[in-house]
Design a protein around this motif. Structure first.
Motif, PDB file in Angstrom:
ATOM      1  N   UNK A   1     104.818  54.390 -35.574  1.00  0.00           N
ATOM      2  CA  UNK A   1     104.675  55.777 -35.952  1.00  0.00           C
ATOM      3  C   UNK A   1     105.067  55.937 -37.424  1.00  0.00           C
ATOM      4  N   UNK A   2     104.182  56.532 -38.226  1.00  0.00           N
ATOM      5  CA  UNK A   2     104.513  56.756 -39.639  1.00  0.00           C
ATOM      6  C   UNK A   2     105.695  57.725 -39.795  1.00  0.00           C
ATOM      7  N   UNK A   3     106.384  57.602 -40.922  1.00  0.00           N
ATOM      8  CA  UNK A   3     107.492  58.509 -41.227  1.00  0.00           C
ATOM      9  C   UNK A   3     107.372  58.959 -42.684  1.00  0.00           C
ATOM     10  N   UNK A   4     108.383  59.650 -43.176  1.00  0.00           N
ATOM     11  CA  UNK A   4     108.318  60.148 -44.549  1.00  0.00           C
ATOM     12  C   UNK A   4     108.251  59.027 -45.581  1.00  0.00           C
ATOM     13  N   UNK A   5     108.767  57.854 -45.252  1.00  0.00           N
ATOM     14  CA  UNK A   5     108.638  56.728 -46.176  1.00  0.00           C
ATOM     15  C   UNK A   5     107.181  56.323 -46.354  1.00  0.00           C
ATOM     16  N   UNK A   6     106.374  56.478 -45.311  1.00  0.00           N
ATOM     17  CA  UNK A   6     104.940  56.199 -45.433  1.00  0.00           C
ATOM     18  C   UNK A   6     104.262  57.227 -46.334  1.00  0.00           C
ATOM     19  N   UNK A   7     104.681  58.491 -46.239  1.00  0.00           N
ATOM     20  CA  UNK A   7     104.166  59.518 -47.147  1.00  0.00           C
ATOM     21  C   UNK A   7     104.579  59.160 -48.571  1.00  0.00           C
ATOM     22  N   UNK A  33     101.791  71.162 -59.044  1.00  0.00           N
ATOM     23  CA  UNK A  33     101.081  71.750 -57.903  1.00  0.00           C
ATOM     24  C   UNK A  33     101.432  70.993 -56.625  1.00  0.00           C
ATOM     25  N   UNK A  34     101.880  71.733 -55.636  1.00  0.00           N
ATOM     26  CA  UNK A  34     102.242  71.165 -54.339  1.00  0.00           C
ATOM     27  C   UNK A  34     101.000  70.617 -53.640  1.00  0.00           C
ATOM     28  N   UNK A  35     101.099  69.387 -53.096  1.00  0.00           N
ATOM     29  CA  UNK A  35      99.979  68.865 -52.333  1.00  0.00           C
ATOM     30  C   UNK A  35     100.366  68.304 -50.966  1.00  0.00           C
ATOM     31  N   UNK A  36     101.625  67.995 -50.734  1.00  0.00           N
ATOM     32  CA  UNK A  36     102.072  67.514 -49.417  1.00  0.00           C
ATOM     33  C   UNK A  36     103.537  67.906 -49.247  1.00  0.00           C
ATOM     34  N   UNK A  37     103.938  68.168 -48.002  1.00  0.00           N
ATOM     35  CA  UNK A  37     105.307  68.612 -47.765  1.00  0.00           C
ATOM     36  C   UNK A  37     105.721  68.374 -46.322  1.00  0.00           C
ATOM     37  N   UNK A  38     107.013  68.215 -46.165  1.00  0.00           N
ATOM     38  CA  UNK A  38     107.628  68.140 -44.848  1.00  0.00           C
ATOM     39  C   UNK A  38     107.744  69.577 -44.336  1.00  0.00           C
ATOM     40  N   UNK A  56     109.857  67.769 -33.839  1.00  0.00           N
ATOM     41  CA  UNK A  56     109.332  66.501 -34.354  1.00  0.00           C
ATOM     42  C   UNK A  56     108.935  66.639 -35.815  1.00  0.00           C
ATOM     43  N   UNK A  57     108.685  65.504 -36.449  1.00  0.00           N
ATOM     44  CA  UNK A  57     108.301  65.488 -37.854  1.00  0.00           C
ATOM     45  C   UNK A  57     106.858  65.954 -38.000  1.00  0.00           C
ATOM     46  N   UNK A  58     106.673  66.995 -38.796  1.00  0.00           N
ATOM     47  CA  UNK A  58     105.349  67.538 -39.092  1.00  0.00           C
ATOM     48  C   UNK A  58     105.225  67.596 -40.607  1.00  0.00           C
ATOM     49  N   UNK A  59     104.064  67.178 -41.109  1.00  0.00           N
ATOM     50  CA  UNK A  59     103.789  67.183 -42.542  1.00  0.00           C
ATOM     51  C   UNK A  59     102.573  68.072 -42.778  1.00  0.00           C
ATOM     52  N   UNK A  60     102.601  68.793 -43.892  1.00  0.00           N
ATOM     53  CA  UNK A  60     101.464  69.615 -44.291  1.00  0.00           C
ATOM     54  C   UNK A  60     100.858  69.067 -45.563  1.00  0.00           C
ATOM     55  N   UNK A  95     101.082  66.357 -36.849  1.00  0.00           N
ATOM     56  CA  UNK A  95     102.216  65.718 -36.182  1.00  0.00           C
ATOM     57  C   UNK A  95     102.235  64.240 -36.547  1.00  0.00           C
ATOM     58  N   UNK A  96     103.293  63.810 -37.194  1.00  0.00           N
ATOM     59  CA  UNK A  96     103.383  62.420 -37.652  1.00  0.00           C
ATOM     60  C   UNK A  96     103.386  61.429 -36.494  1.00  0.00           C
ATOM     61  N   UNK A  97     103.902  61.820 -35.344  1.00  0.00           N
ATOM     62  CA  UNK A  97     103.961  60.912 -34.195  1.00  0.00           C
ATOM     63  C   UNK A  97     102.577  60.579 -33.652  1.00  0.00           C
ATOM     64  N   UNK A  98     101.567  61.356 -34.050  1.00  0.00           N
ATOM     65  CA  UNK A  98     100.233  61.184 -33.487  1.00  0.00           C
ATOM     66  C   UNK A  98      99.194  60.744 -34.513  1.00  0.00           C
TER      67      UNK A  98
END
Length: 129
Positions: A1-7, A33-38, A56-60, A95-98
């Protein structure tokens, strides 16, 4: 499962990318300019989505067009969440878990492309991407 280190790894290879700590967690910017966030379970987020984000960990990430976000949600509704808030559109949360690591890297790169100035896109892609 990817995590913030993968981002972080995906973002680190993109020209002009910068990680910042925000009140909601980690966030990535290109030329301010914001492009990705926890994602953080803010009270303004609908209750059903706030429960997922709290659990759970969700990234936008930013997307080029609202139709892109809709297509992702329809393609994988177990991965991509519905709209979290109206501001900052177009965007999609997932959802990062998926998600698999390759798709994560693709989403981060595309979000960066949406926000990056033309000269940085040209530097990275080698054309007028």
């Amino acid at each position: 499962m990817p995590d913030l280190d993968d981002v972080r790894r995906a973002a680190a290879r993109l020209p002009g990318s910068e990680e910042r700590a925000t009140t909601g967690g980690a966030a990535w910017f290109v030329r301010g300019k914001l492009y990705a966030w926890e994602c953080h379970p803010w009270p303004s987020i609908p209750d059903d989505l706030r429960e997922i984000i709290a659990a759970e960990l969700v990234v936008g990430v930013k997307v080029a067009d609202p139709v892109d976000a809709l297509a992702l949600r329809e393609m994988a509704p177990d991965v991509f969440l519905g709209p979290t808030t109206r501001w900052g559109e177009p965007k999609i949360a997932f959802r990062m878990a998926h998600i698999d690591a390759d798709h994560l890297a693709e989403l981060v790169t595309e979000a960066w492309r949406v926000q990056a100035p033309k000269y940085l896109r040209r530097e990275f892609f080698g054309d007028d991407a």
